[in-house]
Design an enzyme around this catalytic site. Structure first.
Site, PDB file in Angstrom:
ATOM      1  CG  ASP A  67      -1.960   1.056   1.150  1.00  0.00           C
ATOM      2  OD1 ASP A  67      -1.821   1.941   0.290  1.00  0.00           O
ATOM      3  OD2 ASP A  67      -2.914   1.005   1.942  1.00  0.00           O
ATOM      4  CG  ASN A 107      -6.619   4.301  -9.901  1.00  0.00           C
ATOM      5  OD1 ASN A 107      -5.892   3.932 -10.818  1.00  0.00           O
ATOM      6  ND2 ASN A 107      -6.173   4.444  -8.665  1.00  0.00           N
ATOM      7  CB  CYS A 149      -5.805 -10.138 -19.134  1.00  0.00           C
ATOM      8  SG  CYS A 149      -5.623  -8.882 -20.415  1.00  0.00           S
ATOM      9  CB  CYS A 152      -9.217  -9.639 -22.618  1.00  0.00           C
ATOM     10  SG  CYS A 152      -7.718 -10.587 -22.848  1.00  0.00           S
ATOM     11  CB  CYS A 173     -17.743   9.923   1.028  1.00  0.00           C
ATOM     12  SG  CYS A 173     -16.457   9.358   2.120  1.00  0.00           S
ATOM     13  CB  CYS A 202      -5.541  -8.756 -25.586  1.00  0.00           C
ATOM     14  SG  CYS A 202      -5.224  -7.899 -24.042  1.00  0.00           S
ATOM     15  CB  CYS A 207      -2.609 -10.456 -22.797  1.00  0.00           C
ATOM     16  SG  CYS A 207      -4.183 -11.330 -22.873  1.00  0.00           S
TER      17      CYS A 207
END
Lengths: 304, 132
Positions: A67, A107, A149, A152, A173, A202, A207
């Site tokens: 993190d 995100n 993936c 893809c 929030c 892809c 991939c």
């Protein structure tokens, strides 16, 4: 005017007060817990992390957390931090391979970064996410080359390269999403699952490489005998006007326009086709790839 | 968002072709060559020659110098995070380092330098010497 003794006494008193203040602010540092326990008691910060073990889903496992975010005040309701720890850098690091990567990011850019890395490494991972309105979401299990993936079948914002900031809603929030989700999940009993094949077109070249590897592995496996069912060709008994069905475009023509077709199961066809990749060699505004080596170019740059 | 002057200077920079990053081996070498060719072409053009760049052998670290004409309006002003980044993302892999300089650094300087001059944080060297 106060005497020297009086002043010294005053200093001692102030020093004592300062020490007392310092003592108040000193934080009690918890000793490192050597063995993670799944016991649910308030002194055990790992009980929620160990929920899977408690449920009997996994036997014994090690969890590595990455993190790079800063701990914020808004995280306090969900994470195992206390307010005085806000601002510290969370996370552990490790160099050894792992069995499974769990993506817990907020995100699409970060998801694509994990996707790229996992495709390159051939790392199995689980991607999950919830929509900005908290009423829908998805969980995707990715085995590079074998299942689709993240790239893809990317979300529309990723595919169209739209700025994902346009998705963010004013007044929402993100930190309260889990609460909303939990409430919504309580109402729902609809959770469709499907398997998704990797996309042969892809954008991620790793991939494509993993897909080829998977195909090779599958081909090398001993084949089980398949019962062949012969279908009889439909021939009408009479066709006095000799009517035939002929395609308007030839195979070559459609291939030139739409690129190579994906092999689909019988009876299926794609709703949309991607235009064949443009051949850029004709246009003059791209860089020309001459035979110069990188060293030549670097030297040329320096001499300017 | 992008003004005519920026568009004009942008149009002079050749576009790139290879989509590759430093982890892509030979493909990256190809991309790096394209980057250099694009930069050399840009720097040869007198109108766009306002920076010098060089990189380490791997092409992963770039360093150099740039020049800025204060009070000589050239190009527009854009914000890097809100404007440049999405524009850049839409143009992968066509845009290279030369485009980043033209669309990112240039407009950034146009915002920051006048501000720094106004606040007196930076001053003109020649003027400083003349005063001393």
């Amino acid at each position: 005017m106060s005497s020297v003794e009086e002043l010294q006494k005053k200093i001692r008193q102030l020093e004592n007060e300062l020490e007392a203040e310092k003592q108040k602010n000193r934080q009690v540092i918890r000793q490192k817990i050597s063995q993670m326990s799944s016991e649910v008691v308030d002194s055990n910060p790992y009980s929620r992390l160990m929920a899977l073990k408690r449920m009997g889903i996994v036997d014994n496992y090690e969890l590595l957390l990455f993190d790079y975010d800063k701990v914020e005040l808004a995280n306090m309701n969900r994470l195992f931090y206390q307010p005085h720890q806000s601002g510290i850098q969370g996370g552990l690091k490790a160099g050894q391979p792992v069995d499974l990567v769990l993506s817990c990011v907020d995100n699409f850019e970060a998801r694509m970064a994990i996707n790229t890395a996992c495709n390159e490494l051939g790392q199995i991972w689980i991607e999950s996410g919830v929509s900005e309105n908290a009423v829908s979401g998805h969980i995707q299990f990715v085995i590079p080359g074998e299942t689709a993936c993240f790239g893809c079948a990317p979300p529309l914002v990723v595919a169209t390269k739209t700025d994902e900031k346009t998705l963010k809603r004013e007044g929402v929030c993100a930190a309260s999403l889990p609460t909303t989700m939990a409430v919504v999940a309580g109402f729902l009993d609809f959770f469709p699952t499907m398997s998704m094949k990797p996309n042969e077109t892809c954008d991620d070249r790793h991939c494509i490489r993993r897909q080829a590897e998977y195909k090779k592995r599958e081909a090398a496996k001993p084949k089980t005998e398949k019962l062949e069912v012969k279908e009889e060709e439909v021939v009408h008994e009479d066709n006095p006007f000799e009517i035939e069905l002929v395609s308007e475009t030839t195979c070559e023509e459609s291939e030139a326009a739409e690129g190579s077709q994906i092999q689909l199961a019988e009876g299926l066809k794609v709703a949309y086709t991607v235009p064949a990749p443009e051949n850029n060699s004709g246009s003059g505004d791209t860089v020309e790839t001459s035979g110069q080596s990188l060293d030549d170019l670097m030297a040329q740059m320096k001499s300017l | 968002m992008v003004d005519e002057a920026t568009k004009k200077s942008l149009a002079q920079i050749p576009l790139l072709k290879t989509k590759a990053g430093p982890r892509d081996g030979e493909l990256w070498v190809g991309r790096l060559k394209e980057e250099y060719q694009s930069l050399i072409k840009n720097n040869k053009d007198s109108d766009n020659d306002w920076f010098r760049l060089e990189s380490n052998k791997e092409g992963t670290r770039w360093f150099g110098k740039c020049w800025y004409f204060h009070n000589l309006l050239k190009g527009g002003k854009i914000c890097l995070t809100d404007h440049f980044k999405p524009l850049w993302a839409r143009n992968v892999p066509k845009f290279g380092i030369a485009h980043a300089m033209s669309l990112g650094l240039g407009p950034w300087l146009a915002v920051e330098i006048p501000d720094l001059v106004d606040k007196g944080i930076i001053t003109h060297k020649a003027k400083e010497e003349a005063a001393a």
